[in-house]
Design a protein around this motif. Structure first.
Motif, PDB file in Angstrom:
ATOM      1  N   VAL A 201       4.367  -2.986  19.245  1.00 43.27           N
ATOM      2  CA  VAL A 201       4.617  -3.270  17.822  1.00 43.27           C
ATOM      3  C   VAL A 201       4.068  -4.636  17.431  1.00 43.27           C
ATOM      4  O   VAL A 201       3.550  -4.827  16.326  1.00 43.27           O
ATOM      5  N   THR A 202       4.147  -5.609  18.342  1.00 42.54           N
ATOM      6  CA  THR A 202       3.699  -6.976  18.023  1.00 42.54           C
ATOM      7  C   THR A 202       2.283  -7.246  18.528  1.00 42.54           C
ATOM      8  O   THR A 202       1.780  -8.360  18.395  1.00 42.54           O
ATOM      9  N   SER A 203       1.640  -6.229  19.112  1.00 41.16           N
ATOM     10  CA  SER A 203       0.318  -6.418  19.714  1.00 41.16           C
ATOM     11  C   SER A 203      -0.778  -6.462  18.653  1.00 41.16           C
ATOM     12  O   SER A 203      -0.964  -5.513  17.885  1.00 41.16           O
ATOM     13  N   VAL A 204      -1.504  -7.566  18.634  1.00 43.13           N
ATOM     14  CA  VAL A 204      -2.644  -7.691  17.715  1.00 43.13           C
ATOM     15  C   VAL A 204      -3.770  -6.791  18.170  1.00 43.13           C
ATOM     16  O   VAL A 204      -4.442  -6.128  17.363  1.00 43.13           O
ATOM     17  N   GLU A 205      -4.004  -6.735  19.487  1.00 42.88           N
ATOM     18  CA  GLU A 205      -5.096  -5.937  20.038  1.00 42.88           C
ATOM     19  C   GLU A 205      -4.941  -4.459  19.712  1.00 42.88           C
ATOM     20  O   GLU A 205      -5.910  -3.751  19.451  1.00 42.88           O
ATOM     21  N   ASN A 206      -3.683  -3.984  19.721  1.00 39.74           N
ATOM     22  CA  ASN A 206      -3.442  -2.554  19.508  1.00 39.74           C
ATOM     23  C   ASN A 206      -2.960  -2.241  18.097  1.00 39.74           C
ATOM     24  O   ASN A 206      -2.473  -1.141  17.834  1.00 39.74           O
TER      25      ASN A 206
ATOM     26  N   GLY B  89      -0.410  -3.209  16.166  1.00 41.71           N
ATOM     27  CA  GLY B  89       0.993  -2.844  15.992  1.00 41.71           C
ATOM     28  C   GLY B  89       1.445  -3.058  14.554  1.00 41.71           C
ATOM     29  O   GLY B  89       0.829  -3.821  13.792  1.00 41.71           O
ATOM     30  N   THR B  90       2.532  -2.393  14.172  1.00 48.98           N
ATOM     31  CA  THR B  90       2.982  -2.461  12.776  1.00 48.98           C
ATOM     32  C   THR B  90       3.447  -3.850  12.359  1.00 48.98           C
ATOM     33  O   THR B  90       3.543  -4.146  11.166  1.00 48.98           O
ATOM     34  N   ALA B  91       3.764  -4.734  13.332  1.00 48.65           N
ATOM     35  CA  ALA B  91       4.164  -6.100  12.986  1.00 48.65           C
ATOM     36  C   ALA B  91       3.219  -7.120  13.608  1.00 48.65           C
ATOM     37  O   ALA B  91       3.562  -8.298  13.755  1.00 48.65           O
ATOM     38  N   ALA B  92       2.020  -6.672  13.962  1.00 50.07           N
ATOM     39  CA  ALA B  92       1.059  -7.547  14.643  1.00 50.07           C
ATOM     40  C   ALA B  92       0.702  -8.765  13.816  1.00 50.07           C
ATOM     41  O   ALA B  92       0.600  -9.887  14.338  1.00 50.07           O
ATOM     42  N   GLN B  93       0.515  -8.591  12.519  1.00 50.23           N
ATOM     43  CA  GLN B  93       0.113  -9.711  11.661  1.00 50.23           C
ATOM     44  C   GLN B  93       1.173 -10.805  11.642  1.00 50.23           C
ATOM     45  O   GLN B  93       0.847 -11.993  11.731  1.00 50.23           O
ATOM     46  N   GLN B  94       2.441 -10.417  11.560  1.00 48.04           N
ATOM     47  CA  GLN B  94       3.510 -11.408  11.494  1.00 48.04           C
ATOM     48  C   GLN B  94       3.711 -12.145  12.814  1.00 48.04           C
ATOM     49  O   GLN B  94       4.169 -13.291  12.829  1.00 48.04           O
TER      50      GLN B  94
ATOM     51  N   ILE C 282       6.984 -11.503  22.618  1.00 49.36           N
ATOM     52  CA  ILE C 282       8.096 -10.865  21.925  1.00 49.36           C
ATOM     53  C   ILE C 282       7.857  -9.360  21.794  1.00 49.36           C
ATOM     54  O   ILE C 282       6.794  -8.923  21.374  1.00 49.36           O
ATOM     55  N   ALA C 283       8.873  -8.570  22.150  1.00 49.06           N
ATOM     56  CA  ALA C 283       8.889  -7.138  21.878  1.00 49.06           C
ATOM     57  C   ALA C 283       9.727  -6.939  20.622  1.00 49.06           C
ATOM     58  O   ALA C 283      10.740  -7.621  20.425  1.00 49.06           O
ATOM     59  N   ALA C 284       9.328  -5.997  19.761  1.00 48.11           N
ATOM     60  CA  ALA C 284      10.023  -5.885  18.469  1.00 48.11           C
ATOM     61  C   ALA C 284       9.961  -4.472  17.918  1.00 48.11           C
ATOM     62  O   ALA C 284       9.195  -3.629  18.396  1.00 48.11           O
ATOM     63  N   LYS C 285      10.787  -4.237  16.939  1.00 51.24           N
ATOM     64  CA  LYS C 285      10.713  -3.020  16.120  1.00 51.24           C
ATOM     65  C   LYS C 285      11.181  -3.388  14.719  1.00 51.24           C
ATOM     66  O   LYS C 285      12.223  -4.031  14.554  1.00 51.24           O
ATOM     67  N   THR C 286      10.395  -3.014  13.745  1.00 51.29           N
ATOM     68  CA  THR C 286      10.754  -3.299  12.358  1.00 51.29           C
ATOM     69  C   THR C 286      11.529  -2.129  11.763  1.00 51.29           C
ATOM     70  O   THR C 286      11.419  -0.989  12.219  1.00 51.29           O
ATOM     71  N   GLY C 287      12.294  -2.438  10.730  1.00 58.01           N
ATOM     72  CA  GLY C 287      13.018  -1.402  10.005  1.00 58.01           C
ATOM     73  C   GLY C 287      13.001  -1.697   8.520  1.00 58.01           C
ATOM     74  O   GLY C 287      13.493  -2.757   8.097  1.00 58.01           O
TER      75      GLY C 287
ATOM     76  N   TYR D 141       9.072 -10.155  26.927  1.00 57.23           N
ATOM     77  CA  TYR D 141       9.180  -8.723  27.194  1.00 57.23           C
ATOM     78  C   TYR D 141       9.113  -8.376  28.671  1.00 57.23           C
ATOM     79  O   TYR D 141       9.613  -7.343  29.100  1.00 57.23           O
ATOM     80  N   GLU D 142       8.527  -9.267  29.499  1.00 59.67           N
ATOM     81  CA  GLU D 142       8.460  -8.977  30.932  1.00 59.67           C
ATOM     82  C   GLU D 142       9.776  -9.326  31.655  1.00 59.67           C
ATOM     83  O   GLU D 142      10.057  -8.798  32.732  1.00 59.67           O
ATOM     84  N   ASP D 143      10.595 -10.194  31.063  1.00 56.77           N
ATOM     85  CA  ASP D 143      11.873 -10.587  31.659  1.00 56.77           C
ATOM     86  C   ASP D 143      12.816 -11.033  30.536  1.00 56.77           C
ATOM     87  O   ASP D 143      13.004 -12.232  30.301  1.00 56.77           O
ATOM     88  N   PRO D 144      13.429 -10.102  29.820  1.00 55.46           N
ATOM     89  CA  PRO D 144      14.210 -10.439  28.621  1.00 55.46           C
ATOM     90  C   PRO D 144      15.332 -11.442  28.883  1.00 55.46           C
ATOM     91  O   PRO D 144      16.145 -11.248  29.784  1.00 55.46           O
TER      92      PRO D 144
END
Length: 824
Positions: free
Chosen positions: A726-731, A733-738, A747-752, A773-776
């Motif tokens: 979700v936060t990946s610029v390369e892929n 993601g829906t929140a990549a820009q932010q 950071i791992a994320a999900k928007t709502g 995200y590798e060790d929360p």
């Protein structure tokens, strides 16, 4: 022999002299100075004074005090019970007035709360501080009894003037000053039966103390009493967690506290930890009280101490909060909300937005409504492996210092109460709202675990979704038709990354309502989190019982839909009654409305309701069959209740966090922690430990495990990968820009983005995150009501996580020994 006789004579003479002295003293006491001795004896009284220690301190995780007691001085007034003449009352009134002037000259004020107040009509009326008529009547009766002013002889309008006359209140004073004097007398009369001093001013300065002590001989009945006052050194920081103390209010509440040994004028926790930990913090419990037996004179002055038993202070409470992180989060949330609001104001001024929303804006104008923009919100930071709350913010906040000193400025209090944003409302634990796409994690885990979806299965967006068979509700994904190719051939990872509604419509349709609810419950979304704060709301997930439960009263349902349906049913029945010249009683209307609504919980199809609706109208309301058919009443009443039956269309909306589902930020924090830690549901925890006044740890709170999900590790790993994307610029993601400038935080994320109305700007903004995200190490949840879009809450999460990681790195660096440190 003669020497012995001489000794006997001397002994007899000594004894006779001793008896003569005793006789003379008795003669002096009983005859010569009898009146003086009687007066002296009457002027001394033995009293037992209850002693209370200090209220316990509330600390943050680093032992920074957030609330503590400090030494204070109160002014007290004592009326000698034997002084009851008009002259005595006049003398006391003069002393009271001089004391009031002295206190005010030094910047403080005396107690308020006089039960008579002048209304706008210029007449005096009772105001006893309660809206309960029975309680008010009881208080008025007690008040009249205290002043010996029966209603038969003293109507309400003459009470004020009568009191002024009875207590010799100087006629030249203003009405306001007269009220101040009578308020002191009211307090004294209220505790007259106890014959104890009453406090008339709290937390006065040293100047007042010195003046009263210097004038103690002339200020008859006035004394200084040592006490404590509550201090909130951080002001608005963590105000909703810490809470505040105030005087006991309400007869039932007062009674319960009195039974536990509290004095009438005790201050108790009203909100936050001050309230939930009252039994730990309070020094007022009978088992912690001390006592002092003293002798006092008729001026209320202590002249001798007979016995002393020291009181015990309340316990200290140590929280899990980090005050510095808390402050960072609060500031970030406030700035975030204001930035969103400013952006919304700009968007609403554009011609394009006004064109797209023209029809809704016309409706708003006709209804006198305004478009709701971002003004309030909440955020929570939590340890995913224990449920310990690092920070908990609710915006707007309020300043706890207004509650220091024993009295609250009424103007400040009214301003706080009149603020439409309700600053005292703890949105982090009490606000329930539609979650939007952050709920898709639940739908994903449930679908994978129940076997209706596999990790490798691919689903493409084929909007609109038509499988429910409902031709009137065929929802589509949020993405436009021209870009639909971006949502083709998606696994669960891509479905989460893209937040594809169609993907989760399909999952929800396969899973079904019961299993969707089951997994929401397993993830802690249908129960309270157990956080040690008052007024936590319970989240719920949309299903038939949440939409309408026939076992609950109409006004006790989870949503307002049943209440509105009952309202329109009764309104229509009244119209029928008017048309037929019949007045239906309210009980009958309520019964028929409830029976009609209960049809939705029966087995069978909606079509089976039709004959039962007809029967209710015929038999219960005595409406003729011809009237029913001529006016198409069955179809009309059917339309009122049909939306209360849960359908597959509702289920697929619930699967994407819409429909009637409502969750709290604290419940969402526990839910995200479960995903971050691999499947363990913890209780939320804001208390670390409780420490006795002697330093002993009374209670050490350990993490409370609510549930451990088994067999889900592969599925949670896929969900975690989706949140990372979700936060990946390369892929893309829906929140990549932010999150583009926060790549170093991992950071791992999900928007709502949860829809509240047909005006897009009014959408709720939810953002759930954990990092790294590798060790929360930390979970951060942000909720902004009317925040427009989920990704717009990113700055609060980023600033909070960045500060947390920077502080953790400093701590780790400080703990690593430098080269040759031992040798040096």
């Amino acid at each position: 022999m003669k020497p012995k006789i001489g000794r006997y004579v001397v002994t007899v003479i000594v004894i006779l002299l001793a008896f003569a002295r005793i006789w003379l003293q008795m003669y002096d006491m009983q005859v010569l100075n009898a009146n003086a001795y009687v007066t002296n004896a009457e002027s001394k009284t033995t009293k037992t004074i209850t002693l209370t220690g200090k209220r316990g301190t509330i600390y943050d995780a680093n032992l920074i005090p957030l609330a503590y007691d400090k030494l204070a001085y109160d002014v007290q007034f004592y009326r000698d019970p034997s002084k009851t003449s008009a002259e005595d009352r006049a003398a006391y009134t003069q002393v009271i007035w001089e004391t009031i002037q002295l206190i005010e000259a030094n910047g403080k004020s005396t107690i308020d709360g006089f039960w008579l107040e002048k209304g706008e009509d210029g007449k005096w009326h009772f105001n006893t501080g309660t809206e309960n008529e029975a309680v008010a009547a009881k208080r008025i009766s007690q008040w009249r009894g205290n002043f010996y002013l029966s209603e038969a002889y003293y109507p309400e309008q003459v009470l004020f003037d009568t009191l002024c006359e009875n207590y010799s209140v100087p006629k030249g004073l203003s009405e306001e000053d007269k009220v101040k004097i009578l308020t002191v007398w009211q307090q004294s009369r209220m505790y007259n039966y106890l014959s104890v001093p009453v406090t008339i001013a709290y937390n006065v300065g040293y100047e007042t103390v010195a003046e009263i002590e210097a004038r103690s001989n002339e200020l008859k009945g006035i004394s200084i009493q040592e006490s404590t006052t509550r201090v909130y050194p951080k002001g608005p920081v963590a105000a909703h967690v810490v809470g505040y103390i105030s005087k006991i209010s309400g007869q039932d509440t007062l009674k319960s506290y009195l039974e536990r040994g509290y004095p009438n004028d005790a201050q108790v926790g009203m909100t936050g930890i001050e309230s939930s930990m009252e039994d730990q913090l309070s020094p007022n419990l009978a088992k912690r009280q001390g006592k002092r037996v003293v002798e006092i004179n008729n001026r209320g002055k202590i002249i001798r101490e007979i016995e002393y038993q020291a009181p015990v202070d309340g316990n200290d409470v140590v929280l899990t909060l980090d005050t510095q992180l808390q402050e960072v989060m609060e500031n970030a949330l406030e700035a975030n909300i204001k930035a969103i609001n400013a952006g919304q104001q700009q968007i609403m001024q554009t011609a394009e937005w006004r064109r797209l929303n023209r029809e809704e804006l016309i409706k708003y104008e006709l209804q006198g409504k305004e478009v709701e923009t971002a003004k309030t919100g909440a955020a929570v930071a939590m340890d995913p492996y224990s449920g310990r709350v690092y920070a908990l913010a609710s915006y707007p906040s309020y300043d706890l210092t207004m509650f220091e000193g024993g009295t609250v400025d009424l103007d400040m209090w009214r301003e706080l109460q009149n603020d439409e944003r309700n600053p005292m409302y703890n949105r982090a634990i009490s606000a329930r709202d539609t979650p939007g796409s952050i709920f898709k994690l639940c739908t994903a885990l449930g679908s994978l675990s129940e076997g209706v979806l596999t990790l490798d299965e691919r689903i493409s967006d084929m909007s609109p979704f038509t499988k429910t068979g409902d031709t009137s509700h065929q929802p589509s994904c949020w993405i436009g038709r021209s870009n639909r190719g971006k949502h083709a051939n998606q696994t669960i990872v891509e479905g989460l990354k893209n937040s594809c509604n169609y993907f989760f419509f399909e999952c929800g349709f396969r899973l079904g309502s019961d299993k969707l609810t089951k997994w929401a419950a397993l993830l802690g979304l249908t129960s309270r989190t157990g956080i040690e704060l008052p007024s936590e709301s319970t989240s719920f997930v949309g299903n038939q019982l949440m939409l309408y439960d026939s076992n609950r009263a109409i006004d006790d349902q989870y949503t307002s839909k049943p209440y509105y349906a009952a309202f329109v049913i009764k309104r229509k029945l009244r119209e029928i009654g008017v048309d037929r010249g019949i007045a239906y009683d309210e009980d009958r209307l309520n019964r028929v409305a409830k029976e009609m609504l209960d049809l939705v919980n029966q087995e069978g199809t909606k079509e089976e309701w039709i004959p039962q609706i007809r029967q209710l109208l015929l038999e219960e309301m005595n409406i003729p069959a011809r009237y029913i058919s001529n006016h198409f009443l069955v179809n009309e009443f059917y339309s009122y209740i049909q939306d209360l039956r849960w359908t597959a269309s509702e289920t697929i909306q619930a699967a994407i966090g819409q429909s009637i589902t409502e969750v709290t930020p604290i419940a969402v924090s526990r839910y995200v922690s479960t995903i971050a830690n691999g499947g363990t549901v913890y209780d939320a925890q804001v208390i670390d430990k409780i420490i006795s006044p002697t330093g002993e740890v009374v209670l050490q709170r350990e993490p409370g495990v609510v549930n451990r999900l088994s067999g889900v590790s592969r599925y949670i790993a896929a969900i975690q990968e989706g949140m990372k994307e979700v936060t990946s610029v390369e892929n893309d993601g829906t929140a990549a820009q932010q999150f583009a400038k926060a790549g170093d935080l991992h950071i791992a994320a999900k928007t709502g983005t949860a829809q509240r109305s047909d005006v897009d700007i009014e959408n709720n903004s939810w953002l759930i995150t954990y990092a790294p995200y590798e060790d929360p190490q930390i979970v951060v949840v942000v909720y902004i009501q009317n925040g427009y879009a989920g990704a717009r809450s990113a700055s609060t999460a980023i600033k909070t996580i960045r500060y947390f990681q920077e502080q953790r790195k400093k701590t780790e660096d400080a703990s690593v020994p430098k080269p040759n440190a031992i040798a040096k």
